[in-house]
Design an enzyme around this catalytic site. Structure first.
Site, PDB file in Angstrom:
ATOM      1  CG  HIS A   1      -2.005  -1.053   1.105  1.00 26.08           C
ATOM      2  ND1 HIS A   1      -3.109  -1.077   1.934  1.00 26.08           N
ATOM      3  CD2 HIS A   1      -2.150  -2.104   0.264  1.00 26.08           C
ATOM      4  CE1 HIS A   1      -3.891  -2.094   1.601  1.00 26.08           C
ATOM      5  NE2 HIS A   1      -3.325  -2.736   0.581  1.00 26.08           N
TER       6      HIS A   1
ATOM      7  CD  GLU B   1      -2.117   4.040   3.134  1.00 25.78           C
ATOM      8  OE1 GLU B   1      -3.310   4.221   3.406  1.00 25.78           O
ATOM      9  OE2 GLU B   1      -1.727   3.269   2.231  1.00 25.78           O
TER      10      GLU B   1
ATOM     11  CB  CYS C   1      -6.643  -0.715   4.732  1.00 19.79           C
ATOM     12  SG  CYS C   1      -4.935  -1.300   4.842  1.00 19.79           S
TER      13      CYS C   1
ATOM     14  CB  CYS D   1      -2.127   1.050   6.149  1.00 19.38           C
ATOM     15  SG  CYS D   1      -1.512   0.287   4.629  1.00 19.38           S
TER      16      CYS D   1
END
Length: 369
Positions: free
Chosen positions: A283, A285, A310, A313
């Protein structure tokens, strides 16, 4: 501030200018047209049709008619003279509706006090407004067919009329506008209410706030994403300085997701947010956190992401010591992520960008007697 406005005939350029002049004390400016008046601005027999005159009944005035007397614009021979005038007194608010070509726009867009907007309206509605203007001056209006042909010639013209002034295409000009308006209003009050809601004098339109700046960087990072599911970008910031950026996609040296590298993202298995354990994509992040490292992140770091993190994360964001998370778009796990951030004392807030479009206020229907 200098607000420049472009638009087709009877779209409402002057109406917007009048709103700025009458409501916010803008000073009108103009430049001489470098080429002959186009056919779209002429009557059926190709005679010039003056702009509408002030109306004595503002309550029934259309959305392209001047409601009260406005000062005469200060006219300039060229953009250099206009720019010099505005630069000397840039704290004064000015409005310009005579941006004839891209050369003029190129010159003005270099200035930090300039905002460019375009206005348009349905062709049939513009024809009705132009018919009313012709009737006001006892001239015959072109037929709808002729008006459409003339309008297309004007809007899509890419010639420079034999001069070095640059393209006069309204399409090219409008594509560069920071603010776009579709003026379907039949009453000035409707248009003015929408303009008021847009808050054109917001300083953030001239210079982005820190939130705008970092979120735009996150949006730019997202464009590098190779994930087939969604494009996400992230920026890590401390003391208003960028620490790292990230976007989602498969790990280094692994086939890109959009080339088939992640089976989950390249099939219809699971809805968004489901079966994440089978996903090979890092992701945005995660990439930003990995790039920065715990030591570089330090204290009081802020994470900007164009999509709410999410749950997975969110846990990592908490662990590395991020103190604030700013996002623009929602995600399936917003509630779960918010709970984690709340427990850990991490501030979570949603960013709302300055609008670049006008949702016209709905006109109230007249009540039947």
């Amino acid at each position: 501030m200098l607000i420049g406005i472009c638009g087709a005939i009877c779209a409402g350029k002057q109406s917007v200018a009048n709103y700025l002049i009458q409501t916010h004390d803008f000073t009108p400016l103009s430049m001489k047209r470098p080429s002959p008046t186009p056919a779209i601005e002429k009557s059926a027999d190709l005679c010039d049709v003056p702009s509408s005159t002030p109306s004595s009944s503002p309550a029934t005035t259309s959305a392209t008619t001047i409601t009260t007397a406005t000062p005469q614009p200060i006219e300039f021979e060229n953009v250099n003279a206009l720019d010099e005038h505005v630069s000397r007194d840039w704290r004064t608010n000015f409005v310009l509706t005579t941006i004839w070509n891209e050369s003029i726009l190129d010159h003005l867009q270099k200035r930090p006090y300039f905002i460019f907007m375009s206005i348009d309206a349905p062709t049939g509605l513009r024809w009705q407004r132009f018919r009313a203007r012709c009737a006001q001056h006892n001239q015959e209006a072109p037929t709808l067919e002729d008006f459409v042909i003339r309008s297309d010639e004007h809007v899509y013209d890419t010639t420079n009329n034999g001069s070095s002034a640059g393209s006069a295409s309204l399409v090219a000009l409008s594509a560069r506008a920071q603010i776009r308006i579709v003026n379907s209003a039949s009453e000035m009050s409707t248009l003015n209410a929408s303009l008021e809601a847009l808050n054109l004098l917001d300083p953030a339109r001239l210079r982005p706030t820190w939130d705008q700046y970092f979120m735009q960087l996150a949006d730019l990072a997202a464009r590098r994403s190779n994930c087939m599911r969604r494009q996400v970008g992230c920026v890590l910031v401390r003391e208003k300085r960028v620490i790292s950026t990230g976007y989602n996609g498969t790990p280094r040296n692994v086939t890109n997701c959009n080339d088939g590298g992640c089976p989950r993202c390249n099939t219809s298995i699971g809805r968004g947010g489901a079966a994440l354990s089978t996903c090979l994509c890092l992701h945005a992040e995660e990439n930003a956190l990995l790039e920065a490292g715990r030591e570089r992140i330090g204290d009081a770091a802020v994470l900007y992401c164009n999509t709410c993190p999410c749950l997975t994360c969110s846990v990592k964001i908490v662990q590395v010591g991020i103190t604030e998370v700013v996002f623009s778009q929602s995600y399936h796990m917003d509630v779960e992520s918010a709970k984690i951030f709340q427990q850990a004392g991490v501030r979570l807030r949603q960013f709302s960008p300055v609008s670049g479009t006008i949702p016209l206020q709905k006109e109230k229907k007249a009540e039947k007697a």
